[in-house]
Write a protein that holds these residues in place. Sequence first.
Motif, PDB file in Angstrom:
ATOM      1  N   GLN A 123       0.826  -1.204   0.000  1.00  0.00           N
ATOM      2  CA  GLN A 123       0.000   0.000   0.000  1.00  0.00           C
ATOM      3  C   GLN A 123       0.862   1.257   0.000  1.00  0.00           C
ATOM      4  O   GLN A 123       0.623   2.190  -0.775  1.00  0.00           O
ATOM      5  CB  GLN A 123      -0.911   0.016   1.234  1.00  0.00           C
ATOM      6  CG  GLN A 123      -1.947  -1.083   1.275  1.00  0.00           C
ATOM      7  CD  GLN A 123      -2.844  -0.967   2.492  1.00  0.00           C
ATOM      8  OE1 GLN A 123      -3.801  -0.197   2.504  1.00  0.00           O
ATOM      9  NE2 GLN A 123      -2.537  -1.715   3.537  1.00  0.00           N
ATOM     10  N   LEU A 124       1.847   1.288   0.874  1.00  0.00           N
ATOM     11  CA  LEU A 124       2.717   2.459   0.967  1.00  0.00           C
ATOM     12  C   LEU A 124       3.488   2.682  -0.328  1.00  0.00           C
ATOM     13  O   LEU A 124       3.616   3.820  -0.805  1.00  0.00           O
ATOM     14  CB  LEU A 124       3.685   2.297   2.141  1.00  0.00           C
ATOM     15  CG  LEU A 124       3.070   2.414   3.539  1.00  0.00           C
ATOM     16  CD1 LEU A 124       4.056   1.950   4.607  1.00  0.00           C
ATOM     17  CD2 LEU A 124       2.632   3.849   3.818  1.00  0.00           C
ATOM     18  N   LEU A 125       4.003   1.605  -0.908  1.00  0.00           N
ATOM     19  CA  LEU A 125       4.757   1.736  -2.157  1.00  0.00           C
ATOM     20  C   LEU A 125       3.855   2.202  -3.294  1.00  0.00           C
ATOM     21  O   LEU A 125       4.262   3.017  -4.128  1.00  0.00           O
ATOM     22  CB  LEU A 125       5.419   0.402  -2.512  1.00  0.00           C
ATOM     23  CG  LEU A 125       6.554  -0.050  -1.594  1.00  0.00           C
ATOM     24  CD1 LEU A 125       7.101  -1.397  -2.049  1.00  0.00           C
ATOM     25  CD2 LEU A 125       7.676   0.991  -1.558  1.00  0.00           C
ATOM     26  N   THR A 126       2.615   1.706  -3.327  1.00  0.00           N
ATOM     27  CA  THR A 126       1.676   2.123  -4.365  1.00  0.00           C
ATOM     28  C   THR A 126       1.358   3.614  -4.261  1.00  0.00           C
ATOM     29  O   THR A 126       1.371   4.343  -5.263  1.00  0.00           O
ATOM     30  CB  THR A 126       0.374   1.310  -4.260  1.00  0.00           C
ATOM     31  OG1 THR A 126       0.666  -0.076  -4.458  1.00  0.00           O
ATOM     32  CG2 THR A 126      -0.638   1.767  -5.302  1.00  0.00           C
ATOM     33  N   LEU A 127       1.089   4.065  -3.038  1.00  0.00           N
ATOM     34  CA  LEU A 127       0.767   5.480  -2.832  1.00  0.00           C
ATOM     35  C   LEU A 127       1.964   6.366  -3.163  1.00  0.00           C
ATOM     36  O   LEU A 127       1.819   7.400  -3.836  1.00  0.00           O
ATOM     37  CB  LEU A 127       0.331   5.702  -1.386  1.00  0.00           C
ATOM     38  CG  LEU A 127      -0.967   5.013  -0.958  1.00  0.00           C
ATOM     39  CD1 LEU A 127      -1.218   5.232   0.537  1.00  0.00           C
ATOM     40  CD2 LEU A 127      -2.152   5.518  -1.770  1.00  0.00           C
ATOM     41  N   ALA A 128       3.146   5.970  -2.698  1.00  0.00           N
ATOM     42  CA  ALA A 128       4.342   6.780  -2.938  1.00  0.00           C
ATOM     43  C   ALA A 128       4.667   6.844  -4.431  1.00  0.00           C
ATOM     44  O   ALA A 128       4.984   7.920  -4.958  1.00  0.00           O
ATOM     45  CB  ALA A 128       5.525   6.215  -2.157  1.00  0.00           C
ATOM     46  N   ALA A 129       4.591   5.700  -5.115  1.00  0.00           N
ATOM     47  CA  ALA A 129       4.899   5.674  -6.544  1.00  0.00           C
ATOM     48  C   ALA A 129       3.888   6.504  -7.331  1.00  0.00           C
ATOM     49  O   ALA A 129       4.253   7.240  -8.266  1.00  0.00           O
ATOM     50  CB  ALA A 129       4.911   4.236  -7.045  1.00  0.00           C
TER      51      ALA A 129
END
Length: 210
Positions: A149-155
């Motif tokens: 989730q965090l990687l998706t939001l950051a990307a």
Amino acid sequence: MPLDTWLLFVVTVFFVSATPGPNMLLAMTHGIRYGVRASLPTMLGLLVALGIVMAASVAGLGALLATSEALFAAVKYAGAAYLIWLGVKTWRAHPEALTAPEAAGNGGAGGWAKFRTGFLVAMSNPKAFIFFTALFPQFMDARAAQLPQLLTLAATFFVIESGWQFVYATGGARLGSWLSSPLRQRWVNRFAGGAFVGAGVALSGVSQGS
């Protein structure tokens, strides 16, 4: 992450990134002064700093969620309140004259000087750390795997921010002239402010209702 949650994040970030803050104004003024290609080091500096800020925010949120789901929920609701306050403030903001942000050095003619200027401008705003810490939890489910989730939001944020920086640098004088209109600035502020408030109100209960 549910598709509808991600799409709402995309819409929110789209309008938030479009708001002419220090990063976008620097990209625009360097685009006007040096051209798009010569301004790439400036944009790279902005994006490297953005990546550092997001990485620090993601690491902090990940550690917080691993420690306590209840504490993460508290941060989520506090972040929702912050986003609503920021949205109201942005909605009510008065149009201002667009001026280039100040930083150590003036951008110079060299690539390293431009990169340094972009990096320092993006890193000089401590509110960015608060912003990401407040924004990301609104779109997360504390009971699902946190890292994806965090990687998706950051990307997603990184890609949208990169696109808007290129638009500002490419638009240059035209975009600056368009945003010089108080009426247009007011509408940009209202779109961004509405996106903030919508995220804070609509998403504060996502993890509870899922």
